[in-house]
Design a protein around this motif. Structure first.
Motif, mmCIF file in Angstrom:
data_model
loop_
_atom_site.group_PDB
_atom_site.id
_atom_site.type_symbol
_atom_site.label_atom_id
_atom_site.label_comp_id
_atom_site.label_asym_id
_atom_site.label_seq_id
_atom_site.Cartn_x
_atom_site.Cartn_y
_atom_site.Cartn_z
ATOM 1 N N ILE A 235 -7.273 -1.630 6.150
ATOM 2 C CA ILE A 235 -5.948 -1.835 5.822
ATOM 3 C C ILE A 235 -5.191 -1.500 7.399
ATOM 4 O O ILE A 235 -5.172 -0.387 7.533
ATOM 5 N N PRO A 236 -4.296 -2.558 7.769
ATOM 6 C CA PRO A 236 -3.694 -2.386 9.156
ATOM 7 C C PRO A 236 -2.813 -1.243 9.061
ATOM 8 O O PRO A 236 -2.898 -0.365 9.976
ATOM 9 N N GLU A 237 -2.257 -0.969 7.915
ATOM 10 C CA GLU A 237 -1.195 0.286 7.813
ATOM 11 C C GLU A 237 -1.810 1.460 7.966
ATOM 12 O O GLU A 237 -1.500 2.516 8.472
ATOM 13 N N LEU A 238 -3.338 1.533 7.440
ATOM 14 C CA LEU A 238 -3.930 2.714 7.605
ATOM 15 C C LEU A 238 -4.761 3.071 8.721
ATOM 16 O O LEU A 238 -5.037 4.213 9.208
ATOM 17 N N GLY A 239 -5.290 1.634 9.208
ATOM 18 C CA GLY A 239 -6.095 1.894 10.426
ATOM 19 C C GLY A 239 -7.560 2.186 10.003
ATOM 20 O O GLY A 239 -8.474 2.440 11.017
ATOM 21 N N PHE A 240 -7.980 2.281 8.648
ATOM 22 C CA PHE A 240 -9.430 2.432 8.336
ATOM 23 C C PHE A 240 -9.572 1.682 7.303
ATOM 24 O O PHE A 240 -8.510 1.117 6.662
#
Lengths: 356, 134
Positions: A235-240
């Protein structure tokens, strides 16, 4: 040549109304709910998800209801629906080694770590119609036992000894036939995508033809497993990566006869099948066809068998493409036919004149 | 997040019925995610097929942002999961873990265990037959 025609609107509306009435059947019989189809026609739902190439049991059940049980029509509805969805991304490759398996059998090892687990199978049933099912009864209950330990991959045992060809790992982005038209030659990733969404009957017949000698595969089912795997996505918003769901899949790994050369010792070769849902006939068929299509990279002879012909297999495996082209010939072709009719009359008149 | 994504929408609504106010930043929108597998189970990736996913991002009045990606097409479920994701970053986290996550986790564990136990009962015990001529 296609010629636009007008009219027939009322007839079409009424035909659709008649279709709706026939779909419902006798109103004295209770209507089927989508949940009933999802829970009790599970293998039909699985097939629609696999060949519709969209995992969504509720939607597949609804499509089956709308299609009056015509599974290819239901698959068509799913394919049409998925074109309306934005693509939100792709998952990390699912880890089938970590599957919560409800069924896992091997035809190559009797005693293997994790054991032979039959699961909810039709195998060893007598294929006698069970008239008890015609009556409503209590919900059956399955016995339970102590949960089993981990179930390691069967091909892993062979791989450790170097007895089976290595499966080179990579993180290359695979080509996607839903984003760009399929082009030949197709690499193995593209072939597997086409096979997993291909028509079960077609893939089954091709696999069967290879067993009967049209293309030599000699497979053993090293392992067949069915169960749930986690779907993870970055998930790009979370980075993981997070888990976004869980799906049931069927995986089949076949162990096939050897390849080898003067410099390389003989090794077993692999065929692979992975299909949405509990779809083991399809998964086994897919792994045989996958193996047969690998003849070139494994240095085997092309015997001219249909199953070795990638163009033949891949271009005819999709039942929606097939049914679309096949069924269009029943739609109005009046003008085309008029010209053919005129031509045949002229030819016959010519032939008659010549005879006189 | 995985737990909220996998939970049945009606179960999540049952254990977390009252949603506090939140502003929608994105969605909820339904789309498809391409699921990948690996050739031979361990090799190079290939595209297996898509799965329906609904995503949502929200902001609480305090400014905390929450995200959710849930399986299926239920928009209320995605929003509920996003609000929970935000709340779990606030001082309410401990109470919500107890009231919402723990029961969902317990139900999921029980469901998985029951399934594993039923599968285990179908394990084959082989007996080697003694051959007559030995």
């Amino acid at each position: 040549m296609y010629v636009a025609v007008k009219g027939g609107e009322r007839a079409i509306d009424n035909a659709h109304a008649l279709l709706a009435e026939e779909r419902r059947g006798d109103p004295a019989v209770p209507e089927l709910s989508v949940a009933q189809i999802r829970e009790q026609m599970t293998l039909a739902v699985n097939r629609v998800m696999a060949e519709g190439s969209l995992y969504d049991p509720d939607l597949a059940a609804l499509a089956i209801k709308q299609a009056r049980g015509d599974l290819i029509e239901a698959i068509f509805l799913i394919r049409a629906y998925r074109t309306t969805l934005p693509r939100l991304g792709h998952s990390n490759p699912v880890d089938t080694g970590a599957m919560a398996a409800v069924r896992r059998v091997s035809a190559t090892y009797k005693d293997l770590p994790g054991g032979q687990v039959l699961g909810p199978t039709f195998d060893y049933t007598h294929r006698l119609i069970d008239f008890a099912l015609a009556a409503e009864g209590e919900a059956p209950r399955a016995p339970q036992a102590e949960p089993l330990g981990p179930v390691p991959r069967v091909t892993g045992f062979l791989d450790r000894e170097g007895l089976i060809e290595a499966e080179p790992d990579s993180d290359a982005t695979p080509r996607d036939l839903t984003r760009e038209p399929m082009e030949l030659p197709a690499d193995r990733a593209l072939r597997l995508q086409a096979l997993t969404r291909g028509d079960e009957g077609f893939i089954l017949s091709l696999a069967y033809s290879s067993q009967r000698g049209y293309g030599r595969t000699h497979p053993f089912v090293g392992e067949l497993r069915i169960g749930e795997v986690a779907v993870e996505m970055e998930i790009p918003e979370l980075g993981f990566a997070v888990e976004i769901g869980e799906i049931t899949v069927t995986e089949c790994e076949t162990v096939n006869q050897f390849t080898g050369s003067k410099t390389k010792a003989p090794q077993f070769t692999r065929g692979y099948g992975l299909v949405f849902g509990q779809s083991e006939r399809k998964a086994i068929s897919m792994s045989l066809v996958d193996r047969a299509l690998r003849w070139e990279e494994l240095g085997e002879d092309n015997t001219g068998a249909p199953v070795q012909d990638a163009e033949f297999v891949l271009m005819h495996a999709d039942n929606i493409q097939a049914t679309g082209f096949l069924e269009h010939i029943k739609l109005p072709h009046y003008v085309d036919f008029q010209s053919e009719l005129e031509l045949v009359r002229r030819l016959r008149a010519g032939a008659q004149e010549a005879a006189e | 997040m995985g737990l909220l994504a996998r939970a049945r929408p009606n179960r999540l609504a049952a254990v977390f019925p009252d949603m506090p106010d939140s502003t929608l930043l994105r969605g909820p929108e339904t789309g498809a995610v391409m699921v990948r597998g690996r050739q031979g189970g361990t090799g190079a990736p290939f595209n297996l097929g898509e799965v329906t996913i609904t995503r949502c991002s929200v902001q609480l009045p305090c400014g905390t942002v929450g995200h959710a990606h849930v399986q299926g097409r239920d928009k209320a479920h995605a929003r509920r999961a996003a609000v929970l994701d935000a709340l779990l970053q606030t001082q309410d986290a401990e109470a919500l873990t107890r009231a919402v996550l723990s029961p969902l986790a317990a139900e999921e564990t029980a469901r998985r265990e029951t399934r594993a136990r039923k599968a285990a009962a179908t394990k084959v015990e082989f007996f080697t037959m003694v051959r007559g001529d030995d």
